[in-house]
Enzyme design. Sequence first.
Site, mmCIF file in Angstrom:
data_model
loop_
_atom_site.group_PDB
_atom_site.id
_atom_site.type_symbol
_atom_site.label_atom_id
_atom_site.label_comp_id
_atom_site.label_asym_id
_atom_site.label_seq_id
_atom_site.Cartn_x
_atom_site.Cartn_y
_atom_site.Cartn_z
ATOM 1 N N HIS A 133 0.850 -1.194 0.000
ATOM 2 C CA HIS A 133 0.000 0.000 0.000
ATOM 3 C C HIS A 133 0.886 1.245 0.000
ATOM 4 C CE1 HIS A 133 -3.255 2.647 0.377
ATOM 5 N NE2 HIS A 133 -3.973 2.034 1.298
ATOM 6 N N HIS B 258 -2.607 7.048 -1.005
ATOM 7 C CA HIS B 258 -3.610 7.681 -0.145
ATOM 8 C C HIS B 258 -3.057 8.375 1.091
ATOM 9 C CE1 HIS B 258 -6.505 4.429 -1.913
ATOM 10 N NE2 HIS B 258 -6.070 5.296 -2.820
ATOM 11 N N TYR C 186 -0.658 7.280 3.196
ATOM 12 C CA TYR C 186 -0.138 6.429 4.259
ATOM 13 C C TYR C 186 1.399 6.392 4.176
ATOM 14 C CZ TYR C 186 -5.044 5.397 4.888
ATOM 15 O OH TYR C 186 -6.395 5.536 5.112
#
Length: 388
Positions: free
Chosen positions: A192, A195, A197
């Site tokens: 990931h 976004h 993070y």
Amino acid sequence: MTTGVTATAGSAAPADAAGISAARTAETLSRAFTVRGLTARNRIAMAPMTRQFSPDGVPGQDVADYYTRRAAGDVGLIITEGTYVDHASAGTSDQVPRFHGEAALAGWAHVADSVHRAGGAIIPQLWHVGVTRAEGAGPVPDAEPVGPSGLDLSGAPKGRAMTRKDLDDVIAAFADAAAAAERLGFDGVELHGAHGYLIDQFLWSGSNRRTDAYGGDLVARTRFAAEIVAACRAAVSDAFPLFFRMSQWKMDAYEAKLAGTPQELDALLTPLAEAGVDVFHASTRRYWLPEFEESDLNLAGWVKKISGRPTLTVGSVGLDGDFFGAFQGNDSRVTGIEQLLDRMERDEFDMVAVGRALIADPEWAAKTLGGRTADITPFSAEMLTTLR
């Protein structure tokens, strides 16, 4: 890449349009997709969506059933919700599943086995939230938020800047989780990097103000992400693919840009591809919007064109509202996917990730491929309150 294409959907009389659309949809989306040792039976993926139904970070039978229903409904590739890697500051809820510890990994092994028995492929998304962690929240309440520069996404002080040891610990945590995923029988992993993070916090100039080798220009800001990718690549076999989720936008910074031009996007992608990314998952809020003025290519299209790697597109597929409205209690109606088919037919991207439409209807893929779109259940925001 986008010239010389003529759309055919909708050109026939209404009585025939449904049949033509169904045949076209099946032909476009039913093709298998293979990367390294992973083969998905079609081009439809389930997008990763945080659901918070794993008490103490352990996915139970309800989580297994949730993913298995989508696999049984003809989704080719399941990308799980974000799962926390083994680092004290990685998470911000004790209801989000972890990807470490005996109980959590046993739960995930059961999920993978169940999805495979339903005919689907499955990869976990590995996650560290960085400075977006809420102080005092689980799963480790006294863990301090960490990030590249001790700043939140607005630029205000929060947590602390990561030390060299912090960086090494997080890199090792991602690599350990990737190795565990292969050991448990998953078909690959997704990192990931989107976004706002942790990984994305290093990529973005708005949150990365470091003056060492991990900060500065765009290439330097990719170093942390590339080292995570390389460590994961070294921890798994050659047959095990690595997906990387990326985005321009951040939570609470929707107009943010990692790359303002194709040249800047090239500078971002090259180190990641060289480190071992096999597939890029380009997250946008609306898949049909062009990324740069020079072309109608969306972000996934540009990433594929520049990197040469396969890509997934995502963003309001099959629905008339984006996912931010869902958090405000807004429902969404079912819409057609003709433009998606146009783009896939000209090889703009390789797979499509479907989010809320699959929360609403576990059989969205089967109904779409089978020409039963009139039977698709529309999305209601209240569906987020249960795991079904």
